[in-house]
Design an enzyme around this catalytic site. Structure first.
Site, short mmCIF file in Angstrom:
data_model
loop_
_atom_site.label_atom_id
_atom_site.label_comp_id
_atom_site.label_asym_id
_atom_site.label_seq_id
_atom_site.Cartn_x
_atom_site.Cartn_y
_atom_site.Cartn_z
N ASN A 40 40.41 38.29 43.72
CA ASN A 40 41.03 37.18 43.80
C ASN A 40 42.49 36.99 43.45
O ASN A 40 43.08 37.84 42.43
CB ASN A 40 40.22 36.09 42.77
CG ASN A 40 40.35 36.71 41.43
OD1 ASN A 40 40.18 38.02 40.86
ND2 ASN A 40 40.00 35.75 40.25
N GLU A 53 36.16 37.60 47.86
CA GLU A 53 35.61 37.74 49.04
C GLU A 53 36.14 37.33 50.21
O GLU A 53 36.16 38.23 51.33
CB GLU A 53 34.16 36.95 48.97
CG GLU A 53 33.34 37.12 47.89
CD GLU A 53 33.66 36.47 46.53
OE1 GLU A 53 34.54 36.17 46.16
OE2 GLU A 53 32.59 35.97 45.64
N CYS A 84 31.25 31.79 45.68
CA CYS A 84 31.29 30.19 45.78
C CYS A 84 31.08 29.77 47.09
O CYS A 84 30.70 30.45 48.12
CB CYS A 84 32.95 29.85 45.37
SG CYS A 84 34.06 29.83 46.60
N1 THU Z 1 36.30 33.72 42.27
C1 THU Z 1 36.16 34.79 43.07
O1 THU Z 1 37.25 35.28 43.37
N2 THU Z 1 35.06 34.81 43.80
C2 THU Z 1 33.67 34.30 43.32
O2 THU Z 1 32.79 34.51 43.63
C3 THU Z 1 33.95 33.10 42.33
C4 THU Z 1 35.24 32.74 41.89
C5 THU Z 1 37.58 33.64 41.59
C6 THU Z 1 38.42 32.25 41.99
C7 THU Z 1 39.43 32.00 40.78
O3 THU Z 1 40.57 32.89 41.02
C8 THU Z 1 38.48 32.53 39.82
O4 THU Z 1 37.72 33.41 40.14
C9 THU Z 1 37.98 31.59 38.85
O5 THU Z 1 37.25 30.46 39.74
#
Ligand code: THU
Length: 127
Positions: A40, A53, A84
């Site tokens: 992320n 993802e 998400c």
């Molecule tokens: N996030 C992801 O990268 N993937 C997920 O499956 C859930 C959430 C990230 C987005 C944000 O940078 C942080 O986690 C908190 O929501």
């Protein structure tokens, strides 16, 4: 260890989770067995943040991958972190009903089909 989980674990360490401090790693296995990774990347305007993802899937597509077998998602949570809603839509659209491997840093993991996580999806078949 499953090399897909290992790739997601290692890539998680590259996360730019400046605001949430919640680091996520993802890895996508394509039809040739090649692994594409993502983490992320957050932004000061929050809304421009992109999940691990989507980074992994978009990187894979830009590198010429077409079909996918599995996706691994790793975060540091006791209850395994699922993708998400936005990522479920993207994964469905580009990967189809693939295996989703959720894992944490303690070695816990669970494998689900994307169709279980995202039933009755809207996709191009409706257009
Ligand atoms: N996030 C992801 O990268 N993937 C997920 O499956 C859930 C959430 C990230 C987005 C944000 O940078 C942080 O986690 C908190 O929501």
């Amino acid at each position: 260890m499953d090399p897909l989980i290992d790739a997601a674990l290692r890539t998680r360490l590259n996360a730019r989770a400046t605001f949430s401090k919640f680091q996520v790693g993802a890895a996508v296995e394509d039809e040739n067995g090649r692994i594409h990774t993502g983490c992320n990347v957050e932004n000061a305007t929050y809304g421009l943040t992109i999940c691990a993802e989507r980074v992994a899937v978009f990187k894979a597509i830009s590198e010429g991958a077409g079909k996918f077998r599995r996706v691994a998602i790793v975060a540091d949570t006791e209850t395994l972190t699922p993708p998400c809603g936005a990522c479920r839509q993207i994964l469905w659209e580009f990967c189809g009903d693939v295996e989703i491997v959720l894992a944490n840093l303690q070695g816990k993991s669970e494998t689900l089909q994307l169709g279980q996580l995202f039933p009755r999806a809207f996709d191009a078949s409706f257009l």
